[in-house]
Design a protein around this motif. Structure first.
Motif, PDB file in Angstrom:
ATOM      1  N   PHE A   1       1.003  -1.223   0.151  1.00  0.00           N
ATOM      2  CA  PHE A   1      -0.100  -0.069  -0.076  1.00  0.00           C
ATOM      3  C   PHE A   1       0.766   1.410  -0.064  1.00  0.00           C
ATOM      4  O   PHE A   1       1.494   1.439   1.006  1.00  0.00           O
ATOM      5  N   TYR A   2       0.989   1.908  -1.149  1.00  0.00           N
ATOM      6  CA  TYR A   2       1.712   3.251  -1.270  1.00  0.00           C
ATOM      7  C   TYR A   2       0.620   4.256  -0.847  1.00  0.00           C
ATOM      8  O   TYR A   2      -0.389   4.366  -1.637  1.00  0.00           O
ATOM      9  N   TYR A   3       0.666   5.085   0.137  1.00  0.00           N
ATOM     10  CA  TYR A   3      -0.236   5.848   0.670  1.00  0.00           C
ATOM     11  C   TYR A   3       0.468   7.307   0.875  1.00  0.00           C
ATOM     12  O   TYR A   3       1.451   7.639   1.011  1.00  0.00           O
ATOM     13  N   SER A   4      -0.510   8.439   0.790  1.00  0.00           N
ATOM     14  CA  SER A   4      -0.004   9.827   0.656  1.00  0.00           C
ATOM     15  C   SER A   4      -1.171  10.664   0.814  1.00  0.00           C
ATOM     16  O   SER A   4      -2.501  10.165   0.924  1.00  0.00           O
ATOM     17  N   ALA A   5      -0.837  11.907   1.029  1.00  0.00           N
ATOM     18  CA  ALA A   5      -1.886  13.174   0.977  1.00  0.00           C
ATOM     19  C   ALA A   5      -2.159  13.127  -0.628  1.00  0.00           C
ATOM     20  O   ALA A   5      -1.604  12.616  -1.436  1.00  0.00           O
ATOM     21  N   MET A   6      -3.076  14.116  -0.724  1.00  0.00           N
ATOM     22  CA  MET A   6      -3.452  14.231  -2.128  1.00  0.00           C
ATOM     23  C   MET A   6      -2.217  15.028  -2.979  1.00  0.00           C
ATOM     24  O   MET A   6      -1.397  15.669  -2.333  1.00  0.00           O
ATOM     25  N   ASN A   7      -2.325  14.921  -4.195  1.00  0.00           N
ATOM     26  CA  ASN A   7      -1.262  15.660  -5.188  1.00  0.00           C
ATOM     27  C   ASN A   7       0.095  15.389  -4.761  1.00  0.00           C
ATOM     28  O   ASN A   7       0.757  16.318  -4.838  1.00  0.00           O
ATOM     29  N   ALA A   8       0.477  14.267  -4.372  1.00  0.00           N
ATOM     30  CA  ALA A   8       1.741  13.909  -3.890  1.00  0.00           C
ATOM     31  C   ALA A   8       2.308  13.096  -4.939  1.00  0.00           C
ATOM     32  O   ALA A   8       3.465  12.696  -5.128  1.00  0.00           O
ATOM     33  N   GLY A   9       1.839  12.638  -6.032  1.00  0.00           N
ATOM     34  CA  GLY A   9       2.271  12.047  -7.248  1.00  0.00           C
ATOM     35  C   GLY A   9       1.943  10.375  -7.271  1.00  0.00           C
ATOM     36  O   GLY A   9       2.775   9.762  -7.668  1.00  0.00           O
ATOM     37  N   LYS A  10       1.103  10.165  -6.534  1.00  0.00           N
ATOM     38  CA  LYS A  10       0.760   8.534  -6.590  1.00  0.00           C
ATOM     39  C   LYS A  10       0.702   8.016  -7.889  1.00  0.00           C
ATOM     40  O   LYS A  10       1.359   6.912  -8.263  1.00  0.00           O
ATOM     41  N   SER A  11      -0.082   8.469  -8.830  1.00  0.00           N
ATOM     42  CA  SER A  11      -0.541   7.825 -10.183  1.00  0.00           C
ATOM     43  C   SER A  11       1.053   7.941 -10.938  1.00  0.00           C
ATOM     44  O   SER A  11       1.204   6.894 -11.645  1.00  0.00           O
ATOM     45  N   THR A  12       1.777   8.969 -10.684  1.00  0.00           N
ATOM     46  CA  THR A  12       2.987   9.099 -11.521  1.00  0.00           C
ATOM     47  C   THR A  12       3.942   7.798 -11.038  1.00  0.00           C
ATOM     48  O   THR A  12       4.338   7.200 -11.960  1.00  0.00           O
TER      49      THR A  12
END
Ligand SMILES: [Zn+2]
Length: 190
Positions: free
Chosen positions: A6-17
């Motif tokens: 599970f790669y987690y973060s806040a919004m706009n951190a570049g998850k999709s990248t």
């Protein structure tokens, strides 16, 4: 042994990248990957994963009642080079679907990489993220920063004038609101 990530973060951190880069790395080595994402306003079909820096790729989108284990079992029987399942917007998975992902890892021995945000604009956990945080073998944080320079872990929903929005549905479709990633202190003050 395959693992559930599970790669987690806040919004706009570049998850999709990061997801699309991982998919590229597999494909570069001659391996097949399966990209999927929960559909919050559509049914099963062809969707797209977009990253903010301009990359995109086709992905299978699916509804909350969709059985991921059955689908991936069938795909595996037809695609011998399928070596990895990548899931974007994993916060929108149901509890049942997270359990299916664990079965895909444990019974089908296929690595599953999921990417999602932990909590909504009111600081409440998303169902998918709650169970991924509980069940994943590996938790990996993708970091981004608040305006103060501290790590951002929370998501503030703002209106067109930039004012914080406190009430509303957890998932809003087609609205004009945006999100700003903040540290916990500034999230509480907003
Ligand atoms: Zn801050």
């Amino acid at each position: 042994m395959a693992k559930l990530y599970f790669y987690y973060s806040a919004m706009n951190a570049g998850k999709s990248t990061v997801l699309l880069q991982s998919a590229y790395n597999y494909k570069e080595r001659g391996m097949d990957v399966l990209l999927m994402a929960p559909a919050i306003d559509k049914r099963f079909g062809v969707g797209k994963i977009h990253s903010r820096i301009g990359l995109s790729a086709e992905a299978v989108s699916f509804a909350p009642a969709f059985d991921l284990f059955d689908y991936v079992s069938q795909e595996l029987s037809q695609r011998p080079m399928l070596k990895c399942l990548l899931i974007d917007e994993a916060q929108f998975l149901t509890k049942a679907q997270v359990l299916q992902l664990a079965d895909i890892v444990d019974q089908l021995n296929l690595p599953v990489l999921t990417y999602g945000i932990r909590s909504d604009f009111q600081g409440e956990p998303f169902e998918g993220s709650m169970y991924l945080l509980t069940l994943a073998d590996n938790l990996v944080e993708i970091k981004t920063v608040c305006h103060c320079g501290k790590k951002a872990t929370m998501n503030t929903r703002i209106d067109e004038a930039g004012r914080p929005i406190k009430v509303g549905d957890q998932i809003q479709i087609g609205g004009n609101e945006r999100y700003v990633s903040m540290c916990r202190k500034h999230f509480k003050e907003a």
